[in-house]
Design a protein around this motif. Structure first.
Motif, PDB file in Angstrom:
ATOM      1  N   THR A  15       0.837  -1.193   0.000  1.00  0.00           N
ATOM      2  CA  THR A  15       0.000   0.000   0.000  1.00  0.00           C
ATOM      3  C   THR A  15       0.877   1.251   0.000  1.00  0.00           C
ATOM      4  O   THR A  15       2.031   1.225   0.402  1.00  0.00           O
ATOM      5  CB  THR A  15      -0.934   0.039   1.221  1.00  0.00           C
ATOM      6  OG1 THR A  15      -0.142   0.048   2.415  1.00  0.00           O
ATOM      7  CG2 THR A  15      -1.869  -1.130   1.256  1.00  0.00           C
ATOM      8  N   HIS A  18       1.982   7.537   3.712  1.00  0.00           N
ATOM      9  CA  HIS A  18       2.467   8.904   3.877  1.00  0.00           C
ATOM     10  C   HIS A  18       2.518   9.177   5.374  1.00  0.00           C
ATOM     11  O   HIS A  18       1.560   8.874   6.089  1.00  0.00           O
ATOM     12  CB  HIS A  18       1.519   9.884   3.183  1.00  0.00           C
ATOM     13  CG  HIS A  18       1.855  11.312   3.421  1.00  0.00           C
ATOM     14  ND1 HIS A  18       2.886  11.944   2.754  1.00  0.00           N
ATOM     15  CD2 HIS A  18       1.327  12.228   4.245  1.00  0.00           C
ATOM     16  CE1 HIS A  18       2.957  13.197   3.178  1.00  0.00           C
ATOM     17  NE2 HIS A  18       2.019  13.382   4.089  1.00  0.00           N
ATOM     18  N   SER A  31       6.854   9.737   2.063  1.00  0.00           N
ATOM     19  CA  SER A  31       5.819   8.907   1.464  1.00  0.00           C
ATOM     20  C   SER A  31       6.452   7.900   0.514  1.00  0.00           C
ATOM     21  O   SER A  31       7.555   8.116   0.016  1.00  0.00           O
ATOM     22  CB  SER A  31       4.785   9.755   0.732  1.00  0.00           C
ATOM     23  OG  SER A  31       5.392  10.456  -0.322  1.00  0.00           O
ATOM     24  N   ARG A  33       5.804   3.463  -1.069  1.00  0.00           N
ATOM     25  CA  ARG A  33       5.099   2.197  -1.006  1.00  0.00           C
ATOM     26  C   ARG A  33       5.727   1.340   0.091  1.00  0.00           C
ATOM     27  O   ARG A  33       6.945   1.285   0.222  1.00  0.00           O
ATOM     28  CB  ARG A  33       5.209   1.489  -2.349  1.00  0.00           C
ATOM     29  CG  ARG A  33       4.334   0.314  -2.420  1.00  0.00           C
ATOM     30  CD  ARG A  33       3.512   0.113  -3.652  1.00  0.00           C
ATOM     31  NE  ARG A  33       2.944   1.190  -4.389  1.00  0.00           N
ATOM     32  CZ  ARG A  33       1.655   1.511  -4.369  1.00  0.00           C
ATOM     33  NH1 ARG A  33       0.838   0.883  -3.562  1.00  0.00           N
ATOM     34  NH2 ARG A  33       1.188   2.447  -5.136  1.00  0.00           N
ATOM     35  N   ASN A  61      -0.878   7.887   6.854  1.00  0.00           N
ATOM     36  CA  ASN A  61      -2.017   7.890   5.939  1.00  0.00           C
ATOM     37  C   ASN A  61      -1.748   6.791   4.923  1.00  0.00           C
ATOM     38  O   ASN A  61      -0.779   6.873   4.174  1.00  0.00           O
ATOM     39  CB  ASN A  61      -2.168   9.227   5.220  1.00  0.00           C
ATOM     40  CG  ASN A  61      -2.687  10.309   6.122  1.00  0.00           C
ATOM     41  OD1 ASN A  61      -3.301  10.045   7.132  1.00  0.00           O
ATOM     42  ND2 ASN A  61      -2.451  11.553   5.749  1.00  0.00           N
ATOM     43  N   THR A  63      -3.071   4.693   1.617  1.00  0.00           N
ATOM     44  CA  THR A  63      -3.980   4.722   0.483  1.00  0.00           C
ATOM     45  C   THR A  63      -4.023   3.330  -0.122  1.00  0.00           C
ATOM     46  O   THR A  63      -3.001   2.824  -0.587  1.00  0.00           O
ATOM     47  CB  THR A  63      -3.509   5.749  -0.568  1.00  0.00           C
ATOM     48  OG1 THR A  63      -3.376   7.015   0.058  1.00  0.00           O
ATOM     49  CG2 THR A  63      -4.515   5.845  -1.706  1.00  0.00           C
ATOM     50  N   ASN A  65      -5.670   0.190  -2.685  1.00  0.00           N
ATOM     51  CA  ASN A  65      -5.804   0.054  -4.135  1.00  0.00           C
ATOM     52  C   ASN A  65      -7.097   0.648  -4.682  1.00  0.00           C
ATOM     53  O   ASN A  65      -7.138   1.076  -5.823  1.00  0.00           O
ATOM     54  CB  ASN A  65      -5.694  -1.410  -4.546  1.00  0.00           C
ATOM     55  CG  ASN A  65      -4.305  -1.948  -4.305  1.00  0.00           C
ATOM     56  OD1 ASN A  65      -3.337  -1.210  -4.255  1.00  0.00           O
ATOM     57  ND2 ASN A  65      -4.216  -3.255  -4.142  1.00  0.00           N
ATOM     58  N   GLY A  67      -8.488   3.377  -3.683  1.00  0.00           N
ATOM     59  CA  GLY A  67      -8.477   4.828  -3.510  1.00  0.00           C
ATOM     60  C   GLY A  67      -8.846   5.298  -2.118  1.00  0.00           C
ATOM     61  O   GLY A  67      -8.800   6.497  -1.842  1.00  0.00           O
ATOM     62  N   THR A  68      -9.208   4.404  -1.228  1.00  0.00           N
ATOM     63  CA  THR A  68      -9.563   4.765   0.140  1.00  0.00           C
ATOM     64  C   THR A  68      -8.313   5.178   0.904  1.00  0.00           C
ATOM     65  O   THR A  68      -7.305   4.478   0.877  1.00  0.00           O
ATOM     66  CB  THR A  68     -10.220   3.575   0.855  1.00  0.00           C
ATOM     67  OG1 THR A  68     -11.319   3.125   0.088  1.00  0.00           O
ATOM     68  CG2 THR A  68     -10.681   3.955   2.243  1.00  0.00           C
ATOM     69  N   THR A  69      -8.380   6.313   1.600  1.00  0.00           N
ATOM     70  CA  THR A  69      -7.275   6.777   2.426  1.00  0.00           C
ATOM     71  C   THR A  69      -7.693   6.725   3.893  1.00  0.00           C
ATOM     72  O   THR A  69      -8.764   7.211   4.245  1.00  0.00           O
ATOM     73  CB  THR A  69      -6.875   8.218   2.055  1.00  0.00           C
ATOM     74  OG1 THR A  69      -6.510   8.245   0.674  1.00  0.00           O
ATOM     75  CG2 THR A  69      -5.703   8.689   2.882  1.00  0.00           C
ATOM     76  N   GLU A  71      -6.228   7.230   7.996  1.00  0.00           N
ATOM     77  CA  GLU A  71      -5.173   7.705   8.895  1.00  0.00           C
ATOM     78  C   GLU A  71      -5.159   6.802  10.124  1.00  0.00           C
ATOM     79  O   GLU A  71      -6.178   6.636  10.789  1.00  0.00           O
ATOM     80  CB  GLU A  71      -5.434   9.146   9.307  1.00  0.00           C
ATOM     81  CG  GLU A  71      -4.315   9.731  10.139  1.00  0.00           C
ATOM     82  CD  GLU A  71      -4.489  11.211  10.369  1.00  0.00           C
ATOM     83  OE1 GLU A  71      -4.964  11.582  11.463  1.00  0.00           O
ATOM     84  OE2 GLU A  71      -4.149  11.983   9.467  1.00  0.00           O
TER      85      GLU A  71
END
Length: 93
Positions: A15, A18, A31, A33, A61, A63, A65, A67-69, A71
């Protein structure tokens, strides 16, 4: 992806991560992978450099696959990945 308290059981390798907040100034804004995880650290591939970030001193944070982020405080992620699956989760709400 539905975000629930069980998110800390997710596999974070692969994933995008950050560092949002940290006590260590060199980690701020880092940030990349996630390419590895140990009990106390995440290993990030950041701009073709490998960086280790201590989980206890950072808020991440992630993110996924789809697109959901999300924290997540690194203190919740301390422990070996296989042991996090066994951890019971106390709901805060």
């Amino acid at each position: 992806m539905k975000v629930t308290p069980d998110i800390i059981r997710y596999e974070f390798i692969g994933t995008a991560a950050h560092v949002a907040h940290s006590n260590h100034f060199d980690y701020l804004g880092l940030s990349g992978r996630v390419i590895g995880e140990t009990k106390n650290t995440f290993t990030l591939n950041s701009e073709n450099k490998i960086k280790r970030v201590i989980k206890d001193s950072a808020v991440f944070n992630f993110t996924f696959n789809d697109g959901t982020t999300v924290e997540i405080d690194g203190k919740l992620l301390i422990g070996r990945p296989e042991d996090r699956l066994k951890k019971s989760i106390k709901r805060l709400w």
